[in-house]
Design an enzyme around this catalytic site. Structure first.
Site, PDB file in Angstrom:
ATOM      1  N   GLU A   1       8.202 -17.041  -3.570  1.00 45.87           N
ATOM      2  CA  GLU A   1       8.584 -15.845  -4.325  1.00 45.87           C
ATOM      3  C   GLU A   1      10.068 -15.544  -4.119  1.00 45.87           C
ATOM      4  O   GLU A   1      10.785 -15.221  -5.062  1.00 45.87           O
ATOM      5  CB  GLU A   1       7.725 -14.648  -3.872  1.00 45.87           C
ATOM      6  CG  GLU A   1       8.037 -13.384  -4.661  1.00 45.87           C
ATOM      7  CD  GLU A   1       7.185 -12.176  -4.246  1.00 45.87           C
ATOM      8  OE1 GLU A   1       6.447 -12.261  -3.241  1.00 45.87           O
ATOM      9  OE2 GLU A   1       7.262 -11.155  -4.943  1.00 45.87           O
TER      10      GLU A   1
ATOM     11  N   GLU B   1       0.845  -1.199   0.000  1.00 43.59           N
ATOM     12  CA  GLU B   1       0.000   0.000   0.000  1.00 43.59           C
ATOM     13  C   GLU B   1       0.882   1.251   0.000  1.00 43.59           C
ATOM     14  O   GLU B   1       2.055   1.181   0.371  1.00 43.59           O
ATOM     15  CB  GLU B   1      -0.896  -0.003   1.251  1.00 43.59           C
ATOM     16  CG  GLU B   1      -1.728  -1.265   1.328  1.00 43.59           C
ATOM     17  CD  GLU B   1      -2.889  -1.162   2.298  1.00 43.59           C
ATOM     18  OE1 GLU B   1      -2.871  -0.283   3.180  1.00 43.59           O
ATOM     19  OE2 GLU B   1      -3.830  -1.981   2.155  1.00 43.59           O
TER      20      GLU B   1
ATOM     21  N   GLY C   1       9.390  -7.962  -2.877  1.00 48.49           N
ATOM     22  CA  GLY C   1       9.258  -9.307  -2.287  1.00 48.49           C
ATOM     23  C   GLY C   1       9.930  -9.426  -0.930  1.00 48.49           C
ATOM     24  O   GLY C   1      10.240 -10.537  -0.472  1.00 48.49           O
ATOM     25  N   GLY C   2      10.157  -8.281  -0.257  1.00 45.38           N
ATOM     26  CA  GLY C   2      10.860  -8.276   1.035  1.00 45.38           C
ATOM     27  C   GLY C   2      12.230  -7.656   0.860  1.00 45.38           C
ATOM     28  O   GLY C   2      13.108  -8.257   0.233  1.00 45.38           O
TER      29      GLY C   2
ATOM     30  N   ILE D   1       1.818  -2.635  -8.062  1.00 50.25           N
ATOM     31  CA  ILE D   1       1.292  -3.984  -8.318  1.00 50.25           C
ATOM     32  C   ILE D   1       1.665  -4.472  -9.722  1.00 50.25           C
ATOM     33  O   ILE D   1       1.261  -3.889 -10.736  1.00 50.25           O
ATOM     34  CB  ILE D   1      -0.236  -4.030  -8.098  1.00 50.25           C
ATOM     35  CG1 ILE D   1      -0.569  -3.528  -6.670  1.00 50.25           C
ATOM     36  CG2 ILE D   1      -0.781  -5.450  -8.327  1.00 50.25           C
ATOM     37  CD1 ILE D   1       0.204  -4.182  -5.534  1.00 50.25           C
ATOM     38  N   THR D   2       2.442  -5.543  -9.757  1.00 49.97           N
ATOM     39  CA  THR D   2       2.920  -6.121 -11.021  1.00 49.97           C
ATOM     40  C   THR D   2       1.749  -6.730 -11.794  1.00 49.97           C
ATOM     41  O   THR D   2       0.910  -7.419 -11.198  1.00 49.97           O
ATOM     42  CB  THR D   2       3.997  -7.187 -10.729  1.00 49.97           C
ATOM     43  OG1 THR D   2       5.068  -6.550 -10.031  1.00 49.97           O
ATOM     44  CG2 THR D   2       4.529  -7.803 -12.015  1.00 49.97           C
TER      45      THR D   2
ATOM     46  N   GLY E   1      31.948   1.906 -21.781  1.00 50.75           N
ATOM     47  CA  GLY E   1      30.858   2.731 -22.321  1.00 50.75           C
ATOM     48  C   GLY E   1      29.762   1.910 -22.969  1.00 50.75           C
ATOM     49  O   GLY E   1      28.590   2.305 -22.959  1.00 50.75           O
TER      50      GLY E   1
ATOM     51  N   GLY F   1       5.079  -0.906   2.380  1.00 50.45           N
ATOM     52  CA  GLY F   1       5.031  -2.290   1.907  1.00 50.45           C
ATOM     53  C   GLY F   1       5.646  -3.267   2.889  1.00 50.45           C
ATOM     54  O   GLY F   1       5.234  -4.420   2.978  1.00 50.45           O
TER      55      GLY F   1
HETATM   56  C1  LIG Z   1       8.656  -2.902  -9.642  1.00 50.62           C
HETATM   57  C2  LIG Z   1       7.982  -3.359  -8.391  1.00 50.62           C
HETATM   58  C3  LIG Z   1       7.026  -4.366  -8.448  1.00 50.62           C
HETATM   59  C4  LIG Z   1       6.344  -4.748  -7.300  1.00 50.62           C
HETATM   60  N1  LIG Z   1       5.340  -5.689  -7.397  1.00 50.62           N
HETATM   61  C5  LIG Z   1       4.528  -5.909  -6.315  1.00 50.62           C
HETATM   62  C6  LIG Z   1       3.375  -6.745  -6.422  1.00 50.62           C
HETATM   63  O1  LIG Z   1       3.099  -7.335  -7.469  1.00 50.62           O
HETATM   64  N2  LIG Z   1       2.563  -6.867  -5.340  1.00 50.62           N
HETATM   65  C7  LIG Z   1       2.826  -6.244  -4.146  1.00 50.62           C
HETATM   66  O2  LIG Z   1       2.050  -6.398  -3.212  1.00 50.62           O
HETATM   67  N3  LIG Z   1       3.931  -5.468  -4.005  1.00 50.62           N
HETATM   68  C8  LIG Z   1       4.790  -5.270  -5.054  1.00 50.62           C
HETATM   69  N4  LIG Z   1       5.899  -4.477  -4.933  1.00 50.62           N
HETATM   70  C9  LIG Z   1       6.130  -3.798  -3.658  1.00 50.62           C
HETATM   71  C10 LIG Z   1       7.324  -4.275  -2.878  1.00 50.62           C
HETATM   72  O3  LIG Z   1       7.093  -5.544  -2.323  1.00 50.62           O
HETATM   73  C11 LIG Z   1       7.618  -3.181  -1.835  1.00 50.62           C
HETATM   74  O4  LIG Z   1       8.209  -2.103  -2.534  1.00 50.62           O
HETATM   75  C12 LIG Z   1       8.514  -3.652  -0.719  1.00 50.62           C
HETATM   76  O5  LIG Z   1       7.851  -4.596   0.076  1.00 50.62           O
HETATM   77  C13 LIG Z   1       8.984  -2.483   0.153  1.00 50.62           C
HETATM   78  O6  LIG Z   1       7.913  -1.688   0.549  1.00 50.62           O
HETATM   79  P1  LIG Z   1       7.974  -0.103   0.334  1.00 50.62           P
HETATM   80  O7  LIG Z   1       8.447   0.163  -1.041  1.00 50.62           O
HETATM   81  O8  LIG Z   1       6.676   0.476   0.722  1.00 50.62           O
HETATM   82  O9  LIG Z   1       9.108   0.416   1.286  1.00 50.62           O
HETATM   83  P2  LIG Z   1       8.980   0.770   2.848  1.00 50.62           P
HETATM   84  O10 LIG Z   1       8.303  -0.344   3.570  1.00 50.62           O
HETATM   85  O11 LIG Z   1       8.425   2.130   2.998  1.00 50.62           O
HETATM   86  O12 LIG Z   1      10.505   0.789   3.254  1.00 50.62           O
HETATM   87  C14 LIG Z   1      11.417   1.779   2.732  1.00 50.62           C
HETATM   88  C15 LIG Z   1      12.835   1.373   3.121  1.00 50.62           C
HETATM   89  O13 LIG Z   1      12.957   1.330   4.531  1.00 50.62           O
HETATM   90  C16 LIG Z   1      13.420   0.063   4.927  1.00 50.62           C
HETATM   91  N5  LIG Z   1      12.753  -0.324   6.183  1.00 50.62           N
HETATM   92  C17 LIG Z   1      11.431  -0.457   6.412  1.00 50.62           C
HETATM   93  N6  LIG Z   1      11.212  -0.854   7.669  1.00 50.62           N
HETATM   94  C18 LIG Z   1      12.440  -0.967   8.259  1.00 50.62           C
HETATM   95  C19 LIG Z   1      12.881  -1.356   9.548  1.00 50.62           C
HETATM   96  N7  LIG Z   1      12.017  -1.719  10.507  1.00 50.62           N
HETATM   97  N8  LIG Z   1      14.211  -1.360   9.799  1.00 50.62           N
HETATM   98  C20 LIG Z   1      15.110  -1.010   8.843  1.00 50.62           C
HETATM   99  N9  LIG Z   1      14.739  -0.643   7.597  1.00 50.62           N
HETATM  100  C21 LIG Z   1      13.424  -0.626   7.302  1.00 50.62           C
HETATM  101  C22 LIG Z   1      13.059  -0.889   3.815  1.00 50.62           C
HETATM  102  O14 LIG Z   1      13.927  -1.992   3.777  1.00 50.62           O
HETATM  103  C23 LIG Z   1      13.235  -0.007   2.599  1.00 50.62           C
HETATM  104  O15 LIG Z   1      14.587  -0.004   2.225  1.00 50.62           O
HETATM  105  C24 LIG Z   1       6.648  -4.140  -6.058  1.00 50.62           C
HETATM  106  C25 LIG Z   1       7.654  -3.168  -5.984  1.00 50.62           C
HETATM  107  C26 LIG Z   1       8.319  -2.765  -7.128  1.00 50.62           C
HETATM  108  C27 LIG Z   1       9.352  -1.693  -7.020  1.00 50.62           C
END
Ligand SMILES: Cc1cc2nc3c(=O)[nH]c(=O)nc-3n(C[C@H](O)[C@H](O)[C@H](O)COP(=O)(O)OP(=O)(O)OC[C@H]3O[C@@H](n4cnc5c(N)ncnc54)[C@H](O)[C@@H]3O)c2cc1C
Length: 389
Positions: free
Chosen positions: A251, A138, A372-373, A168-169, A349, A142
């Site tokens: 995954e 969301e 995916g985490g 969302i992919t 290059g 995520g």
């Molecule tokens: C191209 C793409 C395709 C995707 N496809 C899907 C999909 O099909 N379905 C789906 O549901 N999701 C999808 N995702 C989402 C993806 O799983 C999330 O981006 C991911 O889980 C991280 O969530 P966030 O981007 O909201 O980052 P956030 O949760 O906001 O985190 C931001 C940063 O802070 C770090 N962080 C967060 N909490 C902590 C903590 N407690 N301690 C230390 N560091 C922390 C994280 O590691 C990250 O580096 C996709 C993402 C991308 C970019």
């Protein structure tokens, strides 16, 4: 024999059936994918018809139950790894992400859904006629899945869904969406999985442009009083969190295999380039510092691949451990990061020009380390499981 095949020849886990499957997927990629991948990258999505052709080639249904149109007889986790590996050859991660979203969208339905839901959804997806996506992340975050906010209120025989999802992919092209929603109180105990369908009134999608995975359509989803039949609930109410977590293991193993394969593509292109490029009157590869780069890439790829294979074996033997998958994913993305860097450096290059596989893979490193985490979340999950508190 190429750098790609060399591994399987030496690993005890791969047999003749894996070799045959390798060749089958390779022919599909050479015929149906390689000539078009640049055009799909430019278009920002895969053609829908590709799903049907991949299904006819046995790729979509591989490892899924025969009762719903899959092929499971004689299939083990290594056949799936091979599919990922061969689909990685064109060096475009969006191909795997988008063509194979059913690999994350469908398992929760098959594991938890009612028989009627399975019968209605799985066969057309496995035939490549319908596309399914998984929607958990969301805009509010995520990583913290347990605190997701999209709400589904039960009213009579329906749920009324409000909220949004992002990243969302296959989010634009999908027909079905396995969506994590809050049906109960705060935390992981209030989360359910619900199947939403394209065209439901109040359900809209918008495209997101991104750094890499260009041929994979990625979308934000909006739910505005979407009425969803209660029959679309996947599993018991408020029991969705475990389904989400179990899904992550597969995954993560798949992503780790993808990272290994893309790292091998980087190595392959770096070796070819270093052999053919003349610098200071001799081939680039005759310089010790370049040879060391190549050997160092191989070292990291082989170490990671051994662990991927070990985890795949553990899945088949029912001995899978989530901490292993989490750490493996970090290992694999760091291997890819190092190999993409060194391959780009070796190509000079030429690695910076659009059309080079290394250029594309370089842009796709981060999505592997975040999606995916993320690395931080994976390391923390493993640390907690290992009792490092
Ligand atoms: C191209 C793409 C395709 C995707 N496809 C899907 C999909 O099909 N379905 C789906 O549901 N999701 C999808 N995702 C989402 C993806 O799983 C999330 O981006 C991911 O889980 C991280 O969530 P966030 O981007 O909201 O980052 P956030 O949760 O906001 O985190 C931001 C940063 O802070 C770090 N962080 C967060 N909490 C902590 C903590 N407690 N301690 C230390 N560091 C922390 C994280 O590691 C990250 O580096 C996709 C993402 C991308 C970019």
């Amino acid at each position: 024999m190429t750098l790609f095949d060399d591994w399987r020849a030496r690993s005890p886990f791969y047999s003749e059936t894996h070799e045959a499957w390798t060749m089958s997927v390779r022919r599909f990629v050479e015929r149906e994918v390689a000539p078009h991948i640049d055009a799909w990258e430019a278009a920002g999505e895969l053609p829908r018809d590709l799903h049907r052709r991949a299904a006819e080639a046995g790729i979509i249904g591989l490892g899924f139950p025969e009762a719903y149109g899959g092929v499971s007889e004689g299939i083990d986790p290594f056949h799936r790894l091979i599919t990922t590996e061969e689909l990685a050859r064109p060096g475009a991660g969006g191909l795997i992400a988008s063509l194979m979203t059913h690999g994350i969208g469908l398992p929760p339905i098959l594991a938890l859904g009612s028989e009627a839901l399975k019968q209605r959804i799985a066969p057309p997806v496995l035939a490549g006629e319908k596309i399914i996506a998984l929607a958990i992340t969301e805009p509010s975050g995520g990583s913290d899945v347990a605190n997701l906010r999209t709400r589904a209120e039960k009213r009579g025989n329906s749920y009324i869904v409000n909220g949004s999802k992002t990243f969302i992919t296959s989010g634009l092209r999908a027909d079905y969406y396995t969506v994590a929603v809050r049906t109960g109180g705060p935390g992981m105990g209030g989360i359910s999985l619900l199947l939403l369908e394209k065209g439901m009134p109040g359900f809209t999608q918008t495209r997101l442009d991104k750094m890499g995975w260009h041929c994979s359509d990625t979308a934000a989803l909006y739910f505005d009083d979407v009425e969803v039949p209660a029959d679309n609930l996947i599993g018991p109410e408020n029991a969705g969190f475990m389904g989400i977590m179990q899904n992550f293991n597969g995954e993560r193993l798949g992503m780790a295999m993808g990272c290994c394969a893309f790292a091998r593509v980087c190595l392959e292109d770096a070796v070819d380039w270093a052999r053919s490029r003349e610098v200071f009157g001799k081939p680039l590869i005759r310089n010790q510092s370049i040879r060391h780069k190549l050997a160092d890439m191989m070292r990291q790829i082989n170490a990671t691949q051994v662990w991927v294979d070990q985890c795949a074996w553990a899945v088949g033997a029912g001995k899978a451990n989530p901490a292993d998958f989490a750490l493996l994913k970090v290992q694999a993305t760091r291997t890819l990061e190092a190999c993409a860097r060194e391959a780009a450096q070796t190509l000079g290059g030429a690695s910076y020009l659009r059309g080079a596989r290394v250029e594309r893979i370089y842009r796709e490193v981060r999505v592997n380390a975040i999606g995916g985490g993320s690395e931080e979340i994976m390391l923390d999950l493993a640390a907690r499981q290992l009792g490092f508190a």
